[in-house]
Design an enzyme around this catalytic site. Sequence first.
Site, short mmCIF file in Angstrom:
data_model
loop_
_atom_site.label_atom_id
_atom_site.label_comp_id
_atom_site.label_asym_id
_atom_site.label_seq_id
_atom_site.Cartn_x
_atom_site.Cartn_y
_atom_site.Cartn_z
N ASP A 54 0.89 -1.27 -0.04
CA ASP A 54 -0.02 0.16 -0.02
C ASP A 54 0.74 1.25 -0.10
OD1 ASP A 54 -2.51 -1.28 -0.03
OD2 ASP A 54 -3.09 -0.33 1.97
N GLU A 79 -3.61 7.27 2.96
CA GLU A 79 -4.08 6.63 4.07
C GLU A 79 -2.74 6.01 5.14
OE1 GLU A 79 -6.04 2.82 3.10
OE2 GLU A 79 -6.67 2.35 5.29
N ASP A 153 -6.01 6.60 -1.76
CA ASP A 153 -6.37 5.28 -1.09
C ASP A 153 -5.83 4.46 -2.01
OD1 ASP A 153 -7.08 2.80 0.30
OD2 ASP A 153 -9.23 3.51 0.51
N ILE A 155 -4.90 1.01 -1.92
CA ILE A 155 -5.93 -0.05 -2.14
C ILE A 155 -7.08 -0.06 -1.24
CG2 ILE A 155 -6.43 -2.51 -2.25
CD1 ILE A 155 -4.77 -2.02 -4.48
#
Length: 375
Positions: A54, A79, A153, A155
């Site tokens: 991520d 995020e 974001d 994922i």
Amino acid sequence: MADLLKLLLRVSEKAANVARVCRQEAPLFQLLVQEKTGEDKNKKFVQDFKTLADVVIQEVIRNDVGAQFPEMVDFIHGEESNKFENGLGECVTVTVRSTEEETAALLATVLDGDLTAAALLARAIHQDPATINASTDGLTVPLDPSELGIWIDPIDATSQYIEGREEVVEEGRMSPSGLHCALVLIGVYLRVTGEPVMGIINQPFNHRDPASGSWQGKIFWGVSCRDLNVCSVSRPKASPTSQPLSVVLSSSEKQAVKETLASLCGPEKLMYASGAGYKILCVIQGLADAYVLSEGSTFKWDSCAPHALLRALGGGVVDLTKSLESGCEAKAELTYHEPYSEGKGADRWANYGGLVAYGDSSQLSVIIRALKGKL
Ligand code: 2IP
Ligand code: CA
């Protein structure tokens, strides 16, 4: 500012490539699905490879946008934090370096010297995507980078991404869970008002190419600012007023909300799906009239990008609690520039009042009226 849109489409595709590579290349896939605990745990390895994947995606986006638009660097939020600590308490900041080799060397330090995995990841990060299936020809966007911020974001629906179930999704139908729910979300907002003005939704696992068997993605995008409203998805037809509304919910939604909406829509038109981004995408595509969430369990990075697409189509996303209290939904549209002062850590950026994503404001009013006094 069509340049920013073009760049974001390209970086979203790079991000989707990284997401696909992590599932397709065996050495990375092994790391993605394994969760070592206890004696098995290698203390020199980062705690969690899925978070590393991520972070890598988020940093690719931050790096490429920052290189072309330096005035945006301090306004690119995501995020994940890019600081990692391994089991020995050593801290490494993961960034994209100027060459593939340097990035691989840095990644090897958080992968306990796994050079194969580090090289595979670095290659995906530095490779420019081939072609992008999204035409923005002739589009002029009246925005300046100095007035914009970005929410990423890397994922959304991570659990579906890790689990990796392949569903056969029919065109024009919602499928409640599976790899297709995993989305890369990049949303752009105005720093002064917090309005979402541009959004990119990249779906890395849309379908498999019948010839090669490899995964093909799909990109959805939209721009909504001043008089300009453009979206890659055409405006879905609203259900005729005689037809019951269709609403999508999280399977973990409160019983009271499920029951109230079941009596409004009828059990057939009440649907469930994974992923906050995917549920809003269903509204964008007209597969559901609305997405209702009564909890503050989504964040600015979940909703900013799909919110911009919905606005471009004449819909929006409102704060559910505020709409119920004020009775004026128009004033409760979510914004993206200010934290929730009572929240701590990531919760400062939660959509704390819950939300309703809608395509048509008269349908939104019907839903708010039905939920009044029920929560
Ligand atoms: C999650 C993800 C979840 C969703 C949750 C999001 O983001 O989209 O699926 O819960 O709200 O924050 P649900 O599927 O119940 O709606 P992430 O996967 O990025 O943590
Ligand atoms: Ca998310």
